[in-house]
Design a protein around this motif. Structure first.
Motif, short mmCIF file in Angstrom:
data_model
loop_
_atom_site.label_atom_id
_atom_site.label_comp_id
_atom_site.label_asym_id
_atom_site.label_seq_id
_atom_site.Cartn_x
_atom_site.Cartn_y
_atom_site.Cartn_z
N ARG A 45 0.85 -1.20 0.00
CA ARG A 45 0.00 0.00 0.00
C ARG A 45 0.88 1.24 0.00
NH1 ARG A 45 -1.46 2.76 4.57
NH2 ARG A 45 -3.17 4.21 4.32
N GLU A 46 1.96 1.22 0.75
CA GLU A 46 2.86 2.38 0.83
C GLU A 46 3.51 2.67 -0.52
OE1 GLU A 46 2.88 -0.20 3.12
OE2 GLU A 46 1.78 0.98 4.62
N GLN A 47 3.89 1.61 -1.25
CA GLN A 47 4.48 1.82 -2.58
C GLN A 47 3.47 2.47 -3.53
OE1 GLN A 47 5.65 -2.34 -3.04
NE2 GLN A 47 7.78 -1.67 -3.35
N ILE A 48 2.24 2.02 -3.46
CA ILE A 48 1.20 2.59 -4.33
C ILE A 48 0.93 4.04 -3.95
CG2 ILE A 48 -1.22 2.41 -5.04
CD1 ILE A 48 -0.95 -0.66 -4.57
N VAL A 49 0.87 4.32 -2.65
CA VAL A 49 0.66 5.69 -2.18
C VAL A 49 1.77 6.59 -2.69
CG1 VAL A 49 0.64 7.16 -0.12
CG2 VAL A 49 -0.76 5.09 -0.18
N GLU A 50 3.02 6.13 -2.61
CA GLU A 50 4.16 6.94 -3.07
C GLU A 50 4.10 7.18 -4.58
OE1 GLU A 50 6.41 8.73 -1.39
OE2 GLU A 50 5.17 8.12 0.30
N MET A 51 3.67 6.17 -5.34
CA MET A 51 3.53 6.35 -6.80
C MET A 51 2.52 7.45 -7.11
SD MET A 51 3.65 2.53 -8.58
CE MET A 51 1.91 2.36 -8.41
N MET A 52 1.41 7.44 -6.38
CA MET A 52 0.32 8.40 -6.63
C MET A 52 0.64 9.78 -6.08
SD MET A 52 -2.51 7.10 -8.09
CE MET A 52 -3.83 8.12 -7.51
N ARG A 53 1.35 9.86 -4.98
CA ARG A 53 1.61 11.13 -4.29
C ARG A 53 2.27 12.15 -5.22
NH1 ARG A 53 2.39 11.57 1.35
NH2 ARG A 53 2.66 9.33 1.34
N VAL A 54 3.13 11.69 -6.10
CA VAL A 54 3.84 12.58 -7.02
C VAL A 54 2.87 13.38 -7.88
CG1 VAL A 54 5.43 12.59 -8.99
CG2 VAL A 54 5.81 11.02 -7.08
N PHE A 55 1.71 12.78 -8.20
CA PHE A 55 0.77 13.40 -9.13
C PHE A 55 -0.37 14.14 -8.45
CE2 PHE A 55 2.82 9.98 -11.40
CZ PHE A 55 3.17 10.60 -12.59
N LEU A 56 -0.40 14.12 -7.13
CA LEU A 56 -1.49 14.77 -6.42
C LEU A 56 -1.00 16.05 -5.76
CD1 LEU A 56 -3.09 11.60 -4.80
CD2 LEU A 56 -3.81 12.80 -6.87
N PRO A 57 -1.87 17.04 -5.65
CA PRO A 57 -1.45 18.29 -5.04
C PRO A 57 -1.07 18.09 -3.58
CG PRO A 57 -3.82 18.27 -5.38
CD PRO A 57 -3.28 17.04 -6.02
N GLU A 58 -0.02 18.79 -3.17
CA GLU A 58 0.40 18.68 -1.77
C GLU A 58 -0.57 19.47 -0.90
OE1 GLU A 58 4.45 19.43 -0.83
OE2 GLU A 58 5.13 18.63 -2.74
N GLY A 59 -0.86 18.89 0.21
CA GLY A 59 -1.76 19.55 1.14
C GLY A 59 -1.24 19.37 2.55
N SER A 60 -1.88 20.04 3.44
CA SER A 60 -1.42 19.97 4.82
C SER A 60 -1.96 18.72 5.54
CB SER A 60 -1.85 21.22 5.58
OG SER A 60 -3.26 21.33 5.54
N ASN A 61 -2.99 18.11 4.95
CA ASN A 61 -3.62 16.97 5.61
C ASN A 61 -3.16 15.67 4.95
OD1 ASN A 61 -5.25 15.13 6.85
ND2 ASN A 61 -7.08 16.42 6.77
N GLU A 62 -2.10 15.10 5.48
CA GLU A 62 -1.51 13.86 4.95
C GLU A 62 -2.48 12.68 5.08
OE1 GLU A 62 1.47 11.43 3.27
OE2 GLU A 62 1.33 13.60 3.40
#
Length: 184
Positions: free
Chosen positions: A100-117
């Motif tokens: 799950r963590e690997q998938i989250v990291e793959m997606m995180r690059v393409f999603l806007p950064e926010g304060s609510n992780e």
């Protein structure tokens, strides 16, 4: 007739399908379907026959519905397909397993950064759930957050689909840049 038939999950049905493949093709052909069997990858599924559609739409009603995918689900499918291509190129095992963590990291690059992780991870979890529901990922039992990328993804996310998705991503990026940098 519902879903995908996998050699490793449905062994007896798989063997029956291989023995009766011609009969199955004839049977489902009457109702406007074709059976797709990929013996090398070990899956089979039904698909609407494209030759039965005309320029005004399907000549007969569709028995297999088309699903509109959200941007994020499409993005996740594209990322998983690219990961599978890399995995196959490296050789080795036949099953691509991601955490799950690997998938989250793959997606995180393409999603806007926010304060609510936590909220961001929850959103990605919902996208993962949708991809599991569609059958492109499978939760591995007795593990915490491990997923197998199902090889059926190769049949649906092919080179043409990836090229079209890349084109839409480029258009989206230009649109975003156009809003920020309009100086003409």
């Amino acid at each position: 007739m519902k879903g995908v038939l996998y050699r490793d999950v449905h062994e007896s049905q798989w063997n029956q399908l291989l023995q009766l493949q011609a009969n199955v093709r004839d049977y489902v052909g009457v109702i406007g379907l074709t059976v797709v069997v990929d013996e090398a990858e070990g899956y089979a599924y039904l698909r609407s026959r494209p030759d039965l559609e005309d320029e005004d739409g399907p000549a007969i009603p569709r028995l297999i519905p088309r699903r509109a995918l959200s941007f994020h689900v499409s993005l996740l499918l594209a990322l998983l397909r690219k990961k599978l291509i890399e995995f196959d190129a490296s050789g080795g095992d036949t099953k691509l397993v991601l955490t799950r963590e690997q998938i989250v990291e793959m997606m995180r690059v393409f999603l806007p950064e926010g304060s609510n992780e936590v909220r961001l991870v929850d959103q990605i979890d919902s996208h993962i759930g949708k991809v599991v529901e569609l059958g492109f990922l499978r939760r591995i039992k007795d593990t915490d957050g491990h997923y197998e990328v199902r090889r059926i993804i190769k049949a649906f996310v092919d080179g043409q689909w990836l090229a079209e998705f890349d084109q839409r991503l480029a258009e989206y990026a230009v649109e975003l840049r156009g809003d920020d940098h309009e100086e003409t």
